[in-house]
Design a protein around this motif. Structure first.
Motif, PDB file in Angstrom:
ATOM      1  N   HIS A 159       0.816  -1.227   0.000  1.00 36.13           N
ATOM      2  CA  HIS A 159       0.000   0.000   0.000  1.00 36.13           C
ATOM      3  C   HIS A 159       0.844   1.269   0.000  1.00 36.13           C
ATOM      4  O   HIS A 159       0.323   2.365  -0.170  1.00 36.13           O
ATOM      5  CB  HIS A 159      -0.951   0.006   1.195  1.00 36.13           C
ATOM      6  CG  HIS A 159      -2.069  -0.968   1.067  1.00 36.13           C
ATOM      7  ND1 HIS A 159      -3.148  -0.765   0.256  1.00 36.13           N
ATOM      8  CD2 HIS A 159      -2.251  -2.189   1.640  1.00 36.13           C
ATOM      9  CE1 HIS A 159      -3.972  -1.798   0.338  1.00 36.13           C
ATOM     10  NE2 HIS A 159      -3.429  -2.679   1.168  1.00 36.13           N
ATOM     11  N   GLN A 172      -7.271   7.751  -0.510  1.00 38.14           N
ATOM     12  CA  GLN A 172      -7.860   7.801  -1.850  1.00 38.14           C
ATOM     13  C   GLN A 172      -8.366   6.469  -2.394  1.00 38.14           C
ATOM     14  O   GLN A 172      -8.920   6.435  -3.481  1.00 38.14           O
ATOM     15  CB  GLN A 172      -6.841   8.386  -2.832  1.00 38.14           C
ATOM     16  CG  GLN A 172      -6.486   9.827  -2.533  1.00 38.14           C
ATOM     17  CD  GLN A 172      -7.690  10.742  -2.579  1.00 38.14           C
ATOM     18  OE1 GLN A 172      -8.507  10.652  -3.489  1.00 38.14           O
ATOM     19  NE2 GLN A 172      -7.827  11.608  -1.595  1.00 38.14           N
ATOM     20  N   THR A 173      -8.170   5.367  -1.660  1.00 35.54           N
ATOM     21  CA  THR A 173      -8.669   4.079  -2.149  1.00 35.54           C
ATOM     22  C   THR A 173      -9.380   3.320  -1.038  1.00 35.54           C
ATOM     23  O   THR A 173      -9.012   3.418   0.138  1.00 35.54           O
ATOM     24  CB  THR A 173      -7.537   3.182  -2.689  1.00 35.54           C
ATOM     25  OG1 THR A 173      -6.678   2.817  -1.623  1.00 35.54           O
ATOM     26  CG2 THR A 173      -6.753   3.870  -3.803  1.00 35.54           C
ATOM     27  N   GLU A 185     -14.773   5.379   3.652  1.00 33.96           N
ATOM     28  CA  GLU A 185     -15.088   4.324   2.687  1.00 33.96           C
ATOM     29  C   GLU A 185     -16.416   4.622   1.975  1.00 33.96           C
ATOM     30  O   GLU A 185     -16.516   4.456   0.758  1.00 33.96           O
ATOM     31  CB  GLU A 185     -15.147   2.956   3.358  1.00 33.96           C
ATOM     32  CG  GLU A 185     -15.382   1.838   2.364  1.00 33.96           C
ATOM     33  CD  GLU A 185     -15.251   0.447   2.944  1.00 33.96           C
ATOM     34  OE1 GLU A 185     -15.648  -0.502   2.242  1.00 33.96           O
ATOM     35  OE2 GLU A 185     -14.748   0.299   4.076  1.00 33.96           O
ATOM     36  N   LEU A 236     -15.780   7.361  -0.620  1.00 36.10           N
ATOM     37  CA  LEU A 236     -15.081   6.859  -1.808  1.00 36.10           C
ATOM     38  C   LEU A 236     -15.991   5.969  -2.644  1.00 36.10           C
ATOM     39  O   LEU A 236     -15.909   5.973  -3.878  1.00 36.10           O
ATOM     40  CB  LEU A 236     -13.812   6.100  -1.398  1.00 36.10           C
ATOM     41  CG  LEU A 236     -12.701   6.956  -0.801  1.00 36.10           C
ATOM     42  CD1 LEU A 236     -11.596   6.070  -0.230  1.00 36.10           C
ATOM     43  CD2 LEU A 236     -12.141   7.930  -1.821  1.00 36.10           C
ATOM     44  N   GLU A 283     -12.831   6.504  -6.367  1.00 42.32           N
ATOM     45  CA  GLU A 283     -11.496   6.561  -5.797  1.00 42.32           C
ATOM     46  C   GLU A 283     -10.632   7.538  -6.583  1.00 42.32           C
ATOM     47  O   GLU A 283     -10.957   7.911  -7.693  1.00 42.32           O
ATOM     48  CB  GLU A 283     -10.870   5.167  -5.810  1.00 42.32           C
ATOM     49  CG  GLU A 283     -11.610   4.192  -4.913  1.00 42.32           C
ATOM     50  CD  GLU A 283     -11.034   2.798  -4.971  1.00 42.32           C
ATOM     51  OE1 GLU A 283     -10.843   2.284  -6.084  1.00 42.32           O
ATOM     52  OE2 GLU A 283     -10.768   2.242  -3.895  1.00 42.32           O
ATOM     53  N   GLY A 284      -9.503   7.893  -6.006  1.00 43.34           N
ATOM     54  CA  GLY A 284      -8.602   8.853  -6.644  1.00 43.34           C
ATOM     55  C   GLY A 284      -8.994  10.266  -6.275  1.00 43.34           C
ATOM     56  O   GLY A 284      -9.916  10.497  -5.500  1.00 43.34           O
ATOM     57  N   THR A 343      -7.791   7.957 -11.717  1.00 41.05           N
ATOM     58  CA  THR A 343      -7.616   6.985 -10.642  1.00 41.05           C
ATOM     59  C   THR A 343      -6.185   7.099 -10.129  1.00 41.05           C
ATOM     60  O   THR A 343      -5.334   7.697 -10.801  1.00 41.05           O
ATOM     61  CB  THR A 343      -7.846   5.546 -11.152  1.00 41.05           C
ATOM     62  OG1 THR A 343      -6.819   5.231 -12.101  1.00 41.05           O
ATOM     63  CG2 THR A 343      -9.221   5.387 -11.770  1.00 41.05           C
ATOM     64  N   PRO A 344      -5.895   6.518  -8.970  1.00 42.37           N
ATOM     65  CA  PRO A 344      -4.517   6.564  -8.476  1.00 42.37           C
ATOM     66  C   PRO A 344      -3.506   5.992  -9.463  1.00 42.37           C
ATOM     67  O   PRO A 344      -2.422   6.543  -9.629  1.00 42.37           O
ATOM     68  CB  PRO A 344      -4.575   5.736  -7.195  1.00 42.37           C
ATOM     69  CG  PRO A 344      -5.981   5.876  -6.729  1.00 42.37           C
ATOM     70  CD  PRO A 344      -6.806   5.926  -7.988  1.00 42.37           C
TER      71      PRO A 344
END
Length: 150
Positions: free
Chosen positions: A25, A58-59, A93, A96, A101-102, A109-110
């Motif tokens: 992570h 972010q996720t 959560e 998101l 996400e991101g 996205t990431p």
């Protein structure tokens, strides 16, 4: 010698009960979670950095890793997982899940952001020229000086 009277990351070691997942992570949530939460006494609330970081996750996968780490640290410290922390993570959560996400403002996205950053890092925005105006690679530089743009 590290200072002991003020915050100094070198003065103490933050545990990492899950080295593989932290590497996967890209962060060790214990760094933020291994603090006590105190009510604001006028000089700031202990735990502010932790909650700020939770708001910046972010996720969903990372949120879930944080939940697991909070539970793991509770077990190690012989305490219950903190409800306030679990609620903040559940709220993040849900956010998101609803908004994606991101970073929403980028629309990426990431993994897309990492790809763009890697491309940007690979390109040099500066080109050094020799006395004849030919490009000089960075590895052949000696005694370069900065001059006004042409």
């Amino acid at each position: 010698m590290p200072a002991t009277g003020q915050h100094n990351e070198q003065s103490t070691h933050t545990p990492d009960p899950s080295l593989e997942l932290s590497a996967e992570h890209g962060e060790n949530p214990a760094r933020f979670l291994d603090v006590e939460i105190h009510v604001d006494s006028g000089s700031g609330t202990s735990g502010e950095l932790m909650f700020a970081r939770i708001r910046g996750i972010q996720t969903i996968a990372l949120v879930r890793y944080w939940v697991a780490m909070e539970r793991r640290l509770a077990s190690i410290r012989d305490r219950d997982p903190r409800e306030r922390v679990l609620q903040a993570l559940a709220q993040r959560e849900r956010y998101l899940d609803e908004h994606g996400e991101g970073l929403p403002q980028t629309g990426m996205t990431p993994s897309e952001r990492r790809e763009v950053a890697a491309e940007r890092d690979a390109e040099s925005v500066a080109v050094l020229l020799d006395k004849d105006g030919e490009a000089v690679s960075w590895s052949r530089q000696e005694g370069a000086t900065v001059e006004a743009s042409r």
